[in-house]
Design a protein around this motif. Structure first.
Motif, PDB file in Angstrom:
ATOM      1  N   THR A   2      22.416 -86.724  65.430  1.00  0.00           N
ATOM      2  CA  THR A   2      21.243 -87.579  65.437  1.00  0.00           C
ATOM      3  C   THR A   2      20.125 -86.864  66.175  1.00  0.00           C
ATOM      4  N   ASP A   4      16.476 -84.481  66.096  1.00  0.00           N
ATOM      5  CA  ASP A   4      15.849 -83.419  65.322  1.00  0.00           C
ATOM      6  C   ASP A   4      16.885 -82.454  64.770  1.00  0.00           C
ATOM      7  N   ALA A   5      16.429 -81.614  63.818  1.00  0.00           N
ATOM      8  CA  ALA A   5      17.288 -80.578  63.261  1.00  0.00           C
ATOM      9  C   ALA A   5      17.705 -79.613  64.364  1.00  0.00           C
ATOM     10  N   VAL A  32      26.095 -78.681  59.045  1.00  0.00           N
ATOM     11  CA  VAL A  32      25.063 -77.714  58.664  1.00  0.00           C
ATOM     12  C   VAL A  32      25.722 -76.522  57.981  1.00  0.00           C
ATOM     13  N   GLN A  33      24.893 -75.679  57.387  1.00  0.00           N
ATOM     14  CA  GLN A  33      25.409 -74.488  56.729  1.00  0.00           C
ATOM     15  C   GLN A  33      25.741 -73.405  57.754  1.00  0.00           C
ATOM     16  N   ALA A  75      17.326 -72.727  59.914  1.00  0.00           N
ATOM     17  CA  ALA A  75      16.899 -73.728  60.896  1.00  0.00           C
ATOM     18  C   ALA A  75      15.799 -74.606  60.324  1.00  0.00           C
ATOM     19  N   SER A  77      15.467 -75.515  57.354  1.00  0.00           N
ATOM     20  CA  SER A  77      15.994 -76.428  56.344  1.00  0.00           C
ATOM     21  C   SER A  77      17.036 -77.390  56.914  1.00  0.00           C
ATOM     22  N   GLY A  78      17.069 -77.562  58.234  1.00  0.00           N
ATOM     23  CA  GLY A  78      17.941 -78.566  58.829  1.00  0.00           C
ATOM     24  C   GLY A  78      18.968 -78.026  59.796  1.00  0.00           C
ATOM     25  N   GLY A  79      19.123 -76.739  59.853  1.00  0.00           N
ATOM     26  CA  GLY A  79      20.054 -76.146  60.804  1.00  0.00           C
ATOM     27  C   GLY A  79      20.985 -75.153  60.144  1.00  0.00           C
ATOM     28  N   CYS A  80      21.344 -74.127  60.891  1.00  0.00           N
ATOM     29  CA  CYS A  80      22.324 -73.170  60.398  1.00  0.00           C
ATOM     30  C   CYS A  80      22.960 -72.452  61.574  1.00  0.00           C
ATOM     31  N   SER A 179      31.897 -86.610  62.653  1.00  0.00           N
ATOM     32  CA  SER A 179      31.131 -85.761  61.740  1.00  0.00           C
ATOM     33  C   SER A 179      31.974 -84.656  61.146  1.00  0.00           C
TER      34      SER A 179
END
Length: 180
Positions: A2, A4-5, A32-33, A75, A77-80, A179
Motif C-alpha cells: 500500500t 506509493d510505488a 512487482v517484476q 520503478a 512502472s510500479g516497481g522492480c 501478498s
C-alpha cells in the motif's frame, strides 16, 4: 503493497549468494517484476566470465548503465527488483546515476558456504573459480548508502521476510502479509 510505488531495489552480492532466488521471492511477495542483471550482459562479457576471466571496469560500465536504465524504467512502472552483483561502491554509484533512490539488499555470507554453493551450481556460466576475485572486489555498503545486509545462512524465506521488514521500516509502508 500500500502507498506509493516502490523505488528501484537491487539484491546484491557475490556469485552464489542467492541473489536470483531472493530477488524472485521478494518480487513475488511485493507483487512487482524482477530481472536478473546477468541477462543484460553482452555476449563478450558472458564469454569472458565463462572462460574464467574476471570482467574489467571497462567491461562493466555499459552493462551497469543498461541495468540502471532498466531499474529506472521498472520503478517508473510500479516497481522492480534486480539481482545484480553491484560489488563496488563505484558500480552502485553508477546505478544511482540512472536509477535515483535505489535501495540495496546486500546478501553476504561465510566464504566457505559461498564456495560450496558455487561449486554445486550447474549450467551457470560463472565458474566457481571467479568467486575469490569477486570476494576481493566486494566493497560493503557504506553508511551513506541506503541498504541492508542480510546473511545467506538463513533460508530464502527468512531472508525475504527480513528484507520486507527492512523495506517497510525504510519506506514507511505496509506490505500485506497475504501478498505472496
Amino acid at each position: 503493497m500500500t502507498g506509493d510505488a516502490l523505488p528501484p531495489i537491487v539484491v546484491m552480492g557475490v556469485s552464489a549468494s542467492g541473489k536470483t532466488s531472493v530477488a524472485s521471492a521478494l518480487a513475488m511477495r511485493l507483487g512487482v517484476q524482477w530481472r536478473d542483471a546477468d541477462d543484460l550482459h553482452p555476449p563478450e562479457n558472458v564469454a569472458k566470465m565463462a572462460s574464467g576471466i574476471p570482467l574489467s571496469d571497462d567491461d562493466r560500465w555499459p552493462w551497469l548503465d543498461e541495468v540502471g536504465r532498466e531499474l529506472a524504467a521498472g520503478a517508473a512502472s510500479g516497481g522492480c527488483i534486480f539481482a545484480c552483483s553491484a560489488l563496488r561502491r563505484v558500480y552502485r554509484d553508477r546505478l544511482r546515476l540512472r536509477a535515483r533512490g535505489v535501495l540495496f539488499i546486500h546478501l553476504t555470507g561465510d566464504p566457505e558456504l559461498l564456495a560450496e554453493r558455487a561449486a554445486a551450481r550447474e549450467d551457470h556460466y560463472m565458474p566457481a573459480s571467479l568467486l575469490p576475485s569477486q570476494l576481493a572486489a566486494l566493497e560493503p555498503l557504506d553508511a551513506d548508502e541506503n541498504g541492508v545486509v542480510l546473511d545467506v545462512a538463513a533460508s530464502v524465506d527468512q531472508i525475504t521476510d527480513a528484507a520486507v521488514i527492512w523495506l517497510m521500516s525504510t519506506l514507511n509502508v505496509t506490505i500485506p502479509s497475504d501478498s505472496a
